[in-house]
Design an enzyme around this catalytic site. Sequence first.
Site, PDB file in Angstrom:
ATOM      1  CB  SER A  44      -1.098  -0.022   1.347  1.00  0.00           C
ATOM      2  OG  SER A  44      -0.376   0.400   2.340  1.00  0.00           O
ATOM      3  CE  LYS A  53      -2.598   2.139   4.511  1.00  0.00           C
ATOM      4  NZ  LYS A  53      -1.723   0.582   5.223  1.00  0.00           N
TER       5      LYS A  53
END
Length: 285
Positions: free
Chosen positions: A72, A109
């Site tokens: 991701s 993230k």
Amino acid sequence: MNEQQLKEIFELLEKSGLNPQLCDTPVPYYENGVKAGIPTDPGDIVKGDYVMLPRKLVGWRPVFVVNVKGDSMRDAGFCAGDRLQVQVVEEVDDGDIVVASIDGDFTVKAFCTDEQGQRWLVPCNDEYDAILLTEEMNVSIIGKVVGHTKEMPRATYRNCIKAIKRTQRGSNSKTTISRQRIEDTIRAVAQQVENKRQWYAVYRAMLDRNAIGDDYYGFVELVTGLVPEHGHQPVVAELRRIAVQSFRKPVALWNRDDAPVAGQRYDDYLRIARLTGEMLTKGVK
């Protein structure tokens, strides 16, 4: 390496415009890492060992190292298996890449606050959705990523040898060993060969000089045609059997401590290989 030698190396690196740093500070390393994808439960974070990092990089705040899992954060340059150095901090800014805990699950993230003041954890891969951090969630920013290292790749021995041979073919393109010279060499060296495996020394020396191709069958056919009366004819299976350890490399790289034969037998192989090389290239320009 002693302290003085290390100092000299650092000075040379600095003169070259580099910024070497001594890895002198142990930092906890969590071997199973955190997901660069969907948050994962804390069971994935298993304490491993310690890695050494420079004090300047670590600073005085607590730092730990984790592996990356998933993709991701691909567009940020993070790939599965990469190591992230994470510094424990009290506050993070928009754009910082963080390791966060969401209801006990962990993820890595980018942190961002939108125009309405809402906090998000944002992937760097369009295939994943951003995560809105709500009041119902138990969210904790563990720390921000302050360093990133990749597992260094290794070149395969096979590919290295192929590249070397291409270079050698190019550098030797103006050197031609005549068919007559090859045949004369085989007939002369045959007198030194006392068993069928020793023909490998002839084969390897000829291959090193591009006098023959990498073809055991062709070599065996060539030898048996030139010296059919020889009492120890080469056999493909025996040539392959001896082409191990350092003998699978060019003769210049043969190593007595890493050879399939020892003592006088090694000396005999080396002598035959060197004699073959000398006879092939004598007077050749």
